[in-house]
Design a protein around this motif. Structure first.
Motif, short mmCIF file in Angstrom:
data_model
loop_
_atom_site.label_atom_id
_atom_site.label_comp_id
_atom_site.label_asym_id
_atom_site.label_seq_id
_atom_site.Cartn_x
_atom_site.Cartn_y
_atom_site.Cartn_z
N TRP B 342 0.84 -1.20 0.00
CA TRP B 342 0.00 0.00 0.00
C TRP B 342 0.88 1.25 0.00
O TRP B 342 0.65 2.20 -0.74
CB TRP B 342 -0.91 -0.01 1.23
CG TRP B 342 -1.82 1.17 1.34
CD1 TRP B 342 -1.58 2.32 2.03
CD2 TRP B 342 -3.10 1.32 0.76
NE1 TRP B 342 -2.65 3.17 1.92
CE2 TRP B 342 -3.60 2.58 1.14
CE3 TRP B 342 -3.90 0.50 -0.05
CZ2 TRP B 342 -4.85 3.04 0.75
CZ3 TRP B 342 -5.15 0.97 -0.44
CH2 TRP B 342 -5.60 2.21 -0.05
N GLU B 343 1.91 1.23 0.85
CA GLU B 343 2.80 2.39 0.94
C GLU B 343 3.78 2.40 -0.22
O GLU B 343 3.87 1.44 -0.98
CB GLU B 343 3.60 2.38 2.25
CG GLU B 343 2.77 2.57 3.50
CD GLU B 343 2.28 1.26 4.09
OE1 GLU B 343 2.42 0.22 3.43
OE2 GLU B 343 1.72 1.28 5.21
N ARG B 353 -3.52 5.28 -3.98
CA ARG B 353 -3.90 5.86 -2.69
C ARG B 353 -4.71 7.14 -2.88
O ARG B 353 -5.73 7.36 -2.20
CB ARG B 353 -2.65 6.13 -1.85
CG ARG B 353 -1.93 4.88 -1.37
CD ARG B 353 -0.97 5.21 -0.23
NE ARG B 353 0.03 6.18 -0.61
CZ ARG B 353 1.22 5.91 -1.15
NH1 ARG B 353 1.55 4.65 -1.36
NH2 ARG B 353 2.07 6.87 -1.46
N PRO B 441 2.55 -1.71 8.91
CA PRO B 441 2.13 -1.19 7.61
C PRO B 441 0.61 -1.07 7.51
O PRO B 441 -0.13 -1.80 8.19
CB PRO B 441 2.65 -2.22 6.61
CG PRO B 441 3.59 -3.08 7.37
CD PRO B 441 3.22 -3.00 8.80
#
Lengths: 297, 465
Positions: B342-343, B353, B441
């Motif tokens: 995701w990051e 995002r 995370p």
């Protein structure tokens, strides 16, 4: 031996939940002669209200259950006043069908509320994944809580039915509603209390369904459906039967899962209680502890 | 006064309802022992580079998936129509679980992330000026509901763009072929994409994920003497994992020391865990859902076992880290999955995002949104190709889907190249990464590897359902 201890504790825990659910069915049936299938949805609602109060409102686990019990008793009472009571005198199946509809509506409503439905939820029990030793064997502490609280509730219920004035009225209404009314028993109050009691039992069972190692989700309503064989096996009009039936179903499920040969299929543990239920029906249609109605011809 | 029914009659009535519940409980309870062994399990002796495609060709169900053996040039009448498309709009449909058992496992987030990408596309002017209208319908993970929802839109939608879950997709798979409606399955076993020629898989299948993680243990960790047990739930997901796991055992030359199964709604797996732990395996291969894996994980830790669980995408959601099983899951669970983090600063992730936060702010980060969003990217690519081909008929969309090539979803997925049956598969990627649950995370996991395919995964072709 240690394996059997784990299995027995788990069987008693899951069987205790089935017994509480079964008791809800039996109490309403004995009091009002109604098959109340909305009990399933009320149980699920009770679990989620416990979560809401315990974890979201941070009131704590015990208070959460108390709030859930009040809400569930209120909903159950409402169902009685708006559905079961107006349908009194109609064909009995009308109540059963109507409560099926309410059950579907309740479960849909719970599933439609996103904060509840989109995550698997633990209702906020204080034990988490802690274990306790039973004869040296580690078992989840929550299992011991479920077993002990259920035992207290069951004993209290039996005491209330057997020894209290309400219990006397309850048994009188269960035997003959018209005769009870003729002797001054407040039938309406007994019925109100019976439906509220069923709601309380449903809320308690719902909170246990969402107590780790179980996690609550909309599909947890299946717990209540799995309790139906317990009701039939024990006898639909027997409180003792509901308790025994629940424990028997829990034990059969657990031991079939542990011991059944692969040739019986992967869901043998789910089918086994129904097989026993059908056997009991063939042998004694009113269930192990139920009483057949004697009719003078 | 209420008329009372006789107890015996009531009991029988109750038994009828119980019997109905029995039928429900028995659903998906096929005995794996009675099923033929996967053909592919017998085919790992002499692998060659073309084995997979050859297998796909051999195992295609010509009768069931009628259309799969038709050349694309022969356009069936059902395909030669345009529906769900106007000068201004393209209507597509997603069938998702909004109220059933997997709704609580994050399925709605997959749908919201899917829709978010099309909201972003529409905000930028749509696809060649056409706004993409995404209708999300609830099948509650029920095949019957899926069939009903499908009937509501089958003549009105341009695509059943995404169907969550194998059982619902299985219920409408033949109809999709008959009606020439393209679908990109998500959250599904992947076998259907192989069997039905209008169904495409945008992600690696669960079977390949399992083979990758078994291969990771043996090939990467070098634990050639490790002992394995197998646990799975009794539905299409569990069966997909079971068959892949059987192939893995045969390929790597081991036998499962114990096996156990459970129903999808079983919550107390004490008996199954005991069966598994009695043989003291090093690893338990698990094919099921997060609640049950959390139980097994916490139960094993409570029993002071050092067994480790290896599972596929459906086995974990970040919500589990908020449960009492969090410590155990982080200590003894590994997941194989085909998604990105995701990051990160990679453009694809930044865009993902931004679009999700803008258009679906309620969606929590996790693998589900990544999968839903990535699926939307693939669907959008197919629609862009169809629009560029100036053919938004059902046949045009099918052909465009087969023309998606070298597409990596902005780095969110392994590179995907679909093709026309039987020359290229509709399950183009078998790669996945190994992840370990971790509370830090946003997606609740950290990657332990990059994308890879194990030896067994490269040789495996999912059996026909």
């Amino acid at each position: 031996m240690s394996g059997h201890i784990s299995l027995i504790v788990s069987s008693l825990a899951i069987g205790s939940i089935y017994a509480l659910i079964a008791l809800g069915f039996v109490v309403v049936f004995r009091a009002s002669g109604a098959l109340n299938f909305s009990h399933v949805g009320v149980m699920l609602l009770g679990g989620y209200v416990t979560f809401q109060a315990s974890r979201i409102w941070e009131l704590g686990y015990a208070t959460g259950i108390l709030v859930a019990a009040i809400v569930a008793a209120g909903v159950s009472l409402l169902i009685y006043l708006t559905v079961a009571r107006p349908l009194a005198g109609r064909p009995v199946m009308a109540v059963a069908i109507a409560t099926i509809g309410i059950d579907i509506a309740l479960r849909s409503a719970v599933g439609a509320y996103r904060p509840w439905a989109v995550e698997s939820i633990e209702v906020g029990s204080p034990w988490g994944a802690e274990t306790s030793a039973v004869f040296g064997v580690p078992v989840f502490s929550s299992h011991l809580y479920v077993i002990s609280v259920s035992a207290v509730v069951v004993v209290g219920l039996i005491f209330a039915v057997e020894r209290s004035r309400w219990g006397l009225w309850f048994r009188a209404v269960a035997e003959d509603e018209e005769a009870a009314a003729a002797t001054g028993v407040p039938v309406r109050r007994v019925l109100l209390l019976a439906w509220m009691l069923a709601g309380l039992l449903a809320a308690l069972a719902g909170s246990m369904v969402g107590t780790f190692p179980r996690l609550l989700q909309p599909a947890s309503a299946e717990f209540a459906f799995r309790a139906i064989p317990a009701v039939v096996i024990g006898g639909l009009n027997s409180i003792k039967g509901a308790i025994v039936g629940g424990l028997v179903v829990g034990t059969i499920e657990m031991y079939t899962a542990a011991l059944a040969p692969a040739g019986l299929g992967v869901n043998a543990h789910l089918v086994a209680p129904y097989v026993l239920m059908l056997a009991v029906l063939l042998w004694r249609a009113e269930g192990l502890f139920g009483t057949a109605e004697v009719r003078r011809l | 006064m209420q008329r009372r029914m006789r107890p015996r009659t009531i009991t029988r009535v109750t038994a009828v309802f119980a019997a109905m519940a029995l039928v429900l409980a028995a659903c998906g309870g096929d005995d794996p022992e009675e099923e033929p062994a996967p053909e592919s399990a017998e085919e790992d002796e002499a692998p060659d580079d073309d084995a997979e495609e050859d297998d796909a060709a051999e195992e295609a169900p010509e009768d069931e998936a009628d259309g799969s053996d038709e050349p694309a040039e022969d356009i069936r009448a059902e395909c030669d129509v345009t529906q769900g498309v106007t000068d201004d709009t393209i209507s597509i449909t997603m069938l998702n679980d909004l109220s059933g058992p997997t709704a609580a496992l994050g399925a709605p987030d997959i749908g919201e992330a899917f829709r978010a990408h099309f909201d972003a596309i529409n905000a930028d002017g749509g696809i060649d000026g056409r706004m993409v209208e995404v209708e999300v319908l609830d099948h509650a993970y029920s095949p019957v509901d899926a069939a009903q929802r499908y009937e509501e839109v089958r003549t009105e939608t341009a695509m059943i763009a995404s169907v969550f879950g194998s059982p619902p997709l299985q219920a409408i798979a033949q109809d999709l072929v008959d009606d020439c409606l393209v679908s990109f399955q998500s959250g599904s076993s992947g076998q259907l994409a192989q069997d039905y020629d209008t169904i495409f898989a945008p992600t690696t299948t669960y079977g390949h994920e399992i083979l990758n993680i078994i291969g990771w243990v043996i090939e990467e960790r070098g634990e050639t003497d490790a002992t394995f047990a197998l646990a799975y739930q009794s539905d299409a997901l569990g069966e997909a994992v079971r068959q892949a796991a059987a192939f893995g055992a045969e390929h790597y030359g081991f036998e499962y020391v114990a096996e156990a199964s459970h129903g999808p709604q079983d919550s107390d797996l004490t008996a199954q865990l005991q069966t598994l732990l009695a043989e003291d395996p090093d690893y338990i291969v698990y094919g099921g859902l997060p609640n049950q894996l959390a139980f097994l994980s916490a139960g094993a830790m409570a029993a002071e076992s050092d067994v480790q669980f290896i599972s596929a995408t459906p086995g974990f959601v970040p919500a589990v880290l908020g449960s009492p099983a969090a410590d155990a899951v982080q200590a003894n669970v590994f997941i194989s999955g085909p998604y990105s983090e995701w990051e990160g600063d990679e453009p694809g992730r930044v865009q993902m995002r931004e679009e999700i936060e803008t258009h679906a702010p309620d969606v929590a980060p996790g693998q589900g949104p990544i999968i839903g969003y990535s699926s939307a990217l693939v669907v959008a690519e197919a629609l862009r190709i169809a629009s560029a081909n100036d053919d938004l008929s059902l046949h045009g969309i099918l052909e465009a889907s087969q023309q998606v090539s070298g597409f990596d979803a902005n780095g969110l997925l392994p590179e995907l190249t679909y093709g026309q049956y039987p020359d290229a598969p509709r399950v183009p990627s078998h790669a996945s990464r190994i992840w370990q649950p971790e509370a830090g995370p946003a997606a609740g996991m950290v990657p332990l590897t990059d994308y890879f395919e194990s030896e067994a995964s490269q040789l495996f072709t999912e059996p026909v359902l």
